[in-house]
Design a protein around this motif. Structure first.
Motif, PDB file in Angstrom:
ATOM      1  N   LYS A  15       0.833  -1.195   0.000  1.00 46.84           N
ATOM      2  CA  LYS A  15       0.000   0.000   0.000  1.00 46.84           C
ATOM      3  C   LYS A  15       0.874   1.253   0.000  1.00 46.84           C
ATOM      4  CE  LYS A  15      -3.694  -2.262   2.620  1.00 46.84           C
ATOM      5  NZ  LYS A  15      -4.482  -2.267   3.876  1.00 46.84           N
ATOM      6  N   GLU A  16       0.731   2.048  -1.056  1.00 44.03           N
ATOM      7  CA  GLU A  16       1.391   3.349  -1.084  1.00 44.03           C
ATOM      8  C   GLU A  16       0.457   4.358  -0.427  1.00 44.03           C
ATOM      9  OE1 GLU A  16       3.805   6.278  -4.170  1.00 44.03           O
ATOM     10  OE2 GLU A  16       2.660   4.572  -4.934  1.00 44.03           O
ATOM     11  N   VAL A  17       0.987   5.164   0.471  1.00 43.83           N
ATOM     12  CA  VAL A  17       0.158   6.074   1.261  1.00 43.83           C
ATOM     13  C   VAL A  17       0.507   7.516   0.912  1.00 43.83           C
ATOM     14  CG1 VAL A  17      -0.468   6.821   3.591  1.00 43.83           C
ATOM     15  CG2 VAL A  17      -0.036   4.399   3.132  1.00 43.83           C
ATOM     16  N   PHE A  18      -0.537   8.334   0.741  1.00 46.03           N
ATOM     17  CA  PHE A  18      -0.372   9.746   0.407  1.00 46.03           C
ATOM     18  C   PHE A  18      -0.994  10.587   1.517  1.00 46.03           C
ATOM     19  CE2 PHE A  18      -0.567   7.262  -3.438  1.00 46.03           C
ATOM     20  CZ  PHE A  18       0.501   7.731  -4.192  1.00 46.03           C
ATOM     21  N   LEU A  19      -0.213  11.522   2.045  1.00 46.73           N
ATOM     22  CA  LEU A  19      -0.643  12.358   3.160  1.00 46.73           C
ATOM     23  C   LEU A  19      -0.679  13.815   2.720  1.00 46.73           C
ATOM     24  CD1 LEU A  19       1.765  10.736   5.758  1.00 46.73           C
ATOM     25  CD2 LEU A  19      -0.673  10.241   5.539  1.00 46.73           C
ATOM     26  N   GLY A  20      -1.861  14.421   2.757  1.00 45.59           N
ATOM     27  CA  GLY A  20      -1.967  15.832   2.427  1.00 45.59           C
ATOM     28  C   GLY A  20      -1.303  16.689   3.487  1.00 45.59           C
ATOM     29  N   LEU A  45      11.833   5.977   6.102  1.00 45.03           N
ATOM     30  CA  LEU A  45      10.936   5.314   5.158  1.00 45.03           C
ATOM     31  C   LEU A  45      11.131   5.823   3.727  1.00 45.03           C
ATOM     32  CD1 LEU A  45       7.698   5.340   7.348  1.00 45.03           C
ATOM     33  CD2 LEU A  45       9.117   3.352   6.781  1.00 45.03           C
ATOM     34  N   ASN A  46      12.144   6.658   3.521  1.00 49.05           N
ATOM     35  CA  ASN A  46      12.405   7.234   2.194  1.00 49.05           C
ATOM     36  C   ASN A  46      11.164   7.900   1.610  1.00 49.05           C
ATOM     37  OD1 ASN A  46      15.164   6.730   1.921  1.00 49.05           O
ATOM     38  ND2 ASN A  46      14.820   4.661   1.152  1.00 49.05           N
ATOM     39  N   ALA A  47      10.454   8.634   2.457  1.00 53.50           N
ATOM     40  CA  ALA A  47       9.252   9.338   2.017  1.00 53.50           C
ATOM     41  C   ALA A  47       9.614  10.431   1.012  1.00 53.50           C
ATOM     42  CB  ALA A  47       8.530   9.947   3.214  1.00 53.50           C
ATOM     43  N   VAL A  48       8.643  10.756   0.165  1.00 49.77           N
ATOM     44  CA  VAL A  48       8.849  11.742  -0.896  1.00 49.77           C
ATOM     45  C   VAL A  48       7.877  12.903  -0.703  1.00 49.77           C
ATOM     46  CG1 VAL A  48       8.734  12.159  -3.387  1.00 49.77           C
ATOM     47  CG2 VAL A  48       9.646   9.992  -2.513  1.00 49.77           C
ATOM     48  N   VAL A  49       8.396  14.117  -0.812  1.00 52.87           N
ATOM     49  CA  VAL A  49       7.577  15.319  -0.684  1.00 52.87           C
ATOM     50  C   VAL A  49       7.188  15.822  -2.071  1.00 52.87           C
ATOM     51  CG1 VAL A  49       7.549  17.737   0.055  1.00 52.87           C
ATOM     52  CG2 VAL A  49       8.627  16.005   1.489  1.00 52.87           C
ATOM     53  N   ASP A 102      14.600  15.106   3.558  1.00 54.44           N
ATOM     54  CA  ASP A 102      15.736  15.854   4.093  1.00 54.44           C
ATOM     55  C   ASP A 102      16.157  17.009   3.192  1.00 54.44           C
ATOM     56  OD1 ASP A 102      16.596  14.061   2.186  1.00 54.44           O
ATOM     57  OD2 ASP A 102      18.496  13.631   3.162  1.00 54.44           O
ATOM     58  N   SER A 103      15.700  17.014   1.933  1.00 53.34           N
ATOM     59  CA  SER A 103      16.021  18.124   1.033  1.00 53.34           C
ATOM     60  C   SER A 103      15.270  19.402   1.391  1.00 53.34           C
ATOM     61  CB  SER A 103      15.695  17.743  -0.416  1.00 53.34           C
ATOM     62  OG  SER A 103      16.496  16.672  -0.852  1.00 53.34           O
ATOM     63  N   LEU A 104      14.317  19.304   2.320  1.00 49.86           N
ATOM     64  CA  LEU A 104      13.571  20.488   2.743  1.00 49.86           C
ATOM     65  C   LEU A 104      14.405  21.417   3.620  1.00 49.86           C
ATOM     66  CD1 LEU A 104      10.111  18.938   3.746  1.00 49.86           C
ATOM     67  CD2 LEU A 104      10.633  20.251   1.683  1.00 49.86           C
ATOM     68  N   TYR A 105      15.557  20.926   4.120  1.00 51.98           N
ATOM     69  CA  TYR A 105      16.297  21.680   5.128  1.00 51.98           C
ATOM     70  C   TYR A 105      17.742  21.940   4.703  1.00 51.98           C
ATOM     71  CZ  TYR A 105      12.298  19.778   7.568  1.00 51.98           C
ATOM     72  OH  TYR A 105      11.016  19.411   7.899  1.00 51.98           O
ATOM     73  N   ILE A 165       4.554  22.936   0.492  1.00 50.81           N
ATOM     74  CA  ILE A 165       4.512  21.485   0.691  1.00 50.81           C
ATOM     75  C   ILE A 165       3.075  21.029   0.467  1.00 50.81           C
ATOM     76  CG2 ILE A 165       4.849  19.597   2.323  1.00 50.81           C
ATOM     77  CD1 ILE A 165       6.888  21.414   3.772  1.00 50.81           C
ATOM     78  N   GLU A 166       2.867  20.245  -0.576  1.00 49.93           N
ATOM     79  CA  GLU A 166       1.516  19.823  -0.945  1.00 49.93           C
ATOM     80  C   GLU A 166       1.169  18.445  -0.388  1.00 49.93           C
ATOM     81  OE1 GLU A 166      -1.079  18.950  -5.028  1.00 49.93           O
ATOM     82  OE2 GLU A 166       0.901  19.896  -5.149  1.00 49.93           O
ATOM     83  N   GLU A 167       2.140  17.530  -0.421  1.00 50.81           N
ATOM     84  CA  GLU A 167       1.832  16.142  -0.081  1.00 50.81           C
ATOM     85  C   GLU A 167       3.112  15.406   0.287  1.00 50.81           C
ATOM     86  OE1 GLU A 167      -0.982  13.456  -2.596  1.00 50.81           O
ATOM     87  OE2 GLU A 167       1.069  13.055  -3.311  1.00 50.81           O
ATOM     88  N   VAL A 168       2.965  14.386   1.122  1.00 52.59           N
ATOM     89  CA  VAL A 168       4.062  13.473   1.436  1.00 52.59           C
ATOM     90  C   VAL A 168       3.585  12.063   1.119  1.00 52.59           C
ATOM     91  CG1 VAL A 168       5.565  12.536   3.224  1.00 52.59           C
ATOM     92  CG2 VAL A 168       4.960  14.969   3.254  1.00 52.59           C
ATOM     93  N   SER A 169       4.400  11.306   0.388  1.00 53.32           N
ATOM     94  CA  SER A 169       4.017   9.935   0.039  1.00 53.32           C
ATOM     95  C   SER A 169       4.986   8.937   0.658  1.00 53.32           C
ATOM     96  CB  SER A 169       3.971   9.750  -1.483  1.00 53.32           C
ATOM     97  OG  SER A 169       5.227  10.021  -2.068  1.00 53.32           O
ATOM     98  N   LEU A 170       4.426   7.808   1.093  1.00 48.50           N
ATOM     99  CA  LEU A 170       5.201   6.711   1.664  1.00 48.50           C
ATOM    100  C   LEU A 170       5.252   5.584   0.640  1.00 48.50           C
ATOM    101  CD1 LEU A 170       3.565   6.617   5.224  1.00 48.50           C
ATOM    102  CD2 LEU A 170       5.532   7.964   4.463  1.00 48.50           C
ATOM    103  N   PRO A 171       6.443   5.200   0.155  1.00 52.93           N
ATOM    104  CA  PRO A 171       6.548   4.185  -0.895  1.00 52.93           C
ATOM    105  C   PRO A 171       5.984   2.836  -0.459  1.00 52.93           C
ATOM    106  CG  PRO A 171       8.620   5.378  -0.629  1.00 52.93           C
ATOM    107  CD  PRO A 171       7.757   5.756   0.530  1.00 52.93           C
ATOM    108  N   ALA A 172       5.260   2.194  -1.370  1.00 59.40           N
ATOM    109  CA  ALA A 172       4.638   0.906  -1.065  1.00 59.40           C
ATOM    110  C   ALA A 172       5.664  -0.156  -0.695  1.00 59.40           C
ATOM    111  CB  ALA A 172       3.810   0.440  -2.263  1.00 59.40           C
ATOM    112  N   ALA A 173       6.872  -0.044  -1.241  1.00 59.82           N
ATOM    113  CA  ALA A 173       7.908  -1.049  -0.981  1.00 59.82           C
ATOM    114  C   ALA A 173       8.293  -1.118   0.493  1.00 59.82           C
ATOM    115  CB  ALA A 173       9.147  -0.745  -1.823  1.00 59.82           C
ATOM    116  N   TYR A 174       7.937  -0.091   1.272  1.00 52.93           N
ATOM    117  CA  TYR A 174       8.308  -0.050   2.683  1.00 52.93           C
ATOM    118  C   TYR A 174       7.158  -0.450   3.602  1.00 52.93           C
ATOM    119  CZ  TYR A 174      12.548   2.257   1.178  1.00 52.93           C
ATOM    120  OH  TYR A 174      13.748   2.527   0.576  1.00 52.93           O
ATOM    121  N   PHE A 175       6.040  -0.842   3.025  1.00 47.47           N
ATOM    122  CA  PHE A 175       4.846  -1.115   3.833  1.00 47.47           C
ATOM    123  C   PHE A 175       5.059  -2.272   4.806  1.00 47.47           C
ATOM    124  CE2 PHE A 175       0.763  -2.975   4.836  1.00 47.47           C
ATOM    125  CZ  PHE A 175      -0.028  -1.872   5.092  1.00 47.47           C
TER     126      PHE A 175
END
Length: 278
Positions: A66-71, A132-136, A150-153, A167-177
C-alpha cells in the motif's frame, strides 16, 4: 514599535496561494486557521490552506503493498489514529506522531505540513519519514517537484523552501509497507532518539535505515546498509556487523556528540536491533 497589521488570505487554489506568497514574502502559510486566532498580531499575514483539499490520507494498492499519500494540512491527531499508518512499517510513522503529540505539539505544528515547516529539520516525524524514504510533493507555482524529506532543510536546520513554494503532499513508498520500524530512546540522554527501519521480503533482509534525531539541527541518516546486507536472511545478520558498517557515518555527528553519547547510542542501537532479530 507597532505590531504589523494582520491579514488573513484564503486562496482559491494552490496556484493562487503560491502567487500570493511570492508577492507577500512575509506571509505565512498555515493549514488550520482556527488554531491561530489568538496569535493574529504576532503572525501579521497568513495564507490559509485549509480549504484547498489537502487534508487526506489516501491509499493506493500496488503489487508491492500500500502506497500512502498524506496531504500537508492533515492533522497530526488524525494521523495518530489512522489504521493504515498503524500498519505501515509496523506503525513507525504513527508512533512518531504519537510521541510528538505527547511532547506537546504547538498550534503551529498541528498539521503534517506545519510540523515539517516549523520543526527545523529535527523531529521524530521527519526522522521516521527519512527512514521510510518518504517523498515530498512540492508545489512551485507552475511546476511540481518531488524530493526526499531531508532536502527540505539546509545543513543549519533552516527550511530551504523559496518564497511561493508549498509542501503539498508526502508519500510513503509501497515497498516499505511490510517492513518493521521503531523508535529508540536513550534514558541517559532523553533529547536523543534513534529511528530504525528494517525492510525484508520473505525473510530476506533488503535494507536497514537508521536516523539520529535531536543532536544536530537536522536529522542525520546514520546508516543505510542496503548494499552490504542485501540477500542475507534476518538470522544471518550480526548486529556487530551493522554497527561496523555505519562507523564512518557516526563521524558526521561526532562534533555534536560526546564520547558518552556515542557509546550510549551504540548500546541503544544494539539493544534495538537485537529485539528486531530475536
Amino acid at each position: 514599535m507597532s505590531q504589523p497589521s494582520f491579514r488573513w488570505y484564503r486562496p482559491k487554489n494552490l496556484a493562487d496561494a503560491s502567487q500570493y506568497l511570492r508577492a507577500h514574502r512575509g506571509a505565512i502559510p498555515i493549514g488550520k486557521g482556527s488554531r491561530v486566532q489568538k496569535r493574529r498580531k504576532a503572525l501579521g499575514e497568513v495564507v490559509d490552506l485549509s480549504n484547498l483539499g489537502l487534508d487526506y490520507i489516501d491509499v493506493l494498492e500496488t503489487v508491492e503493498g500500500k502506497e500512502v499519500f498524506l496531504g500537508s494540512t492533515t492533522a497530526l491527531e488524525r494521523m495518530e489514529t489512522s489504521e493504515v499508518l498503524g500498519e505501515f512499517a509496523g506503525g513507525l510513522l504513527r508512533k512518531a506522531v504519537r510521541h510528538t503529540l505527547l511532547r506537546g505539539a504547538s498550534a503551529a505544528k498541528a498539521t503534517l505540513g506545519g510540523e515539517l515547516a516549523s520543526c527545523g529539520g529535527t523531529s521524530l516525524i521527519v526522522g521516521a519519514l527519512m527512514a521510510l524514504n518518504a517523498v515530498v510533493r512540492l508545489h512551485k507555482g507552475e511546476v511540481v517537484e518531488f524530493l526526499p524529506v531531508d532536502s527540505l532543510y539546509t545543513p543549519e536546520g533552516e527550511l530551504a523552501l523559496l518564497s511561493g513554494e508549498i509542501i503539498e503532499e508526502v508519500s510513503l513508498p509501497a515497498a516499505y509497507f511490510d517492513g518493521r520500524g521503531d523508535l529508540l530512546f536513550s534514558e541517559s540522554f532523553p533529547q536523543i532518539a534513534l529511528v530504525i527501519y528494517l525492510k525484508s521480503v520473505r525473510g530476506i533482509c533488503e535494507e536497514i535505515n537508521i536516523v539520529l534525531v535531536g543532536v544536530c539541527p537536522y536529522c542525520i541518516n546514520l546508516a543505510s546498509v542496503e548494499s552490504r546486507i542485501r540477500g542475507r536472511r534476518w538470522e544471518d545478520i550480526e548486529v556487530e556487523r551493522i554497527l561496523k558498517y555505519d562507523a564512518f557515518s557516526w563521524e558526521i555527528g561526532k562534533e555534536s556528540l560526546s564520547e558518552g553519547q556515542i557509546l550510549e547510542l551504540r548500546h541503544l542501537l544494539q539493544r534495538g536491533l537485537e529485539s528486531f532479530f530475536a
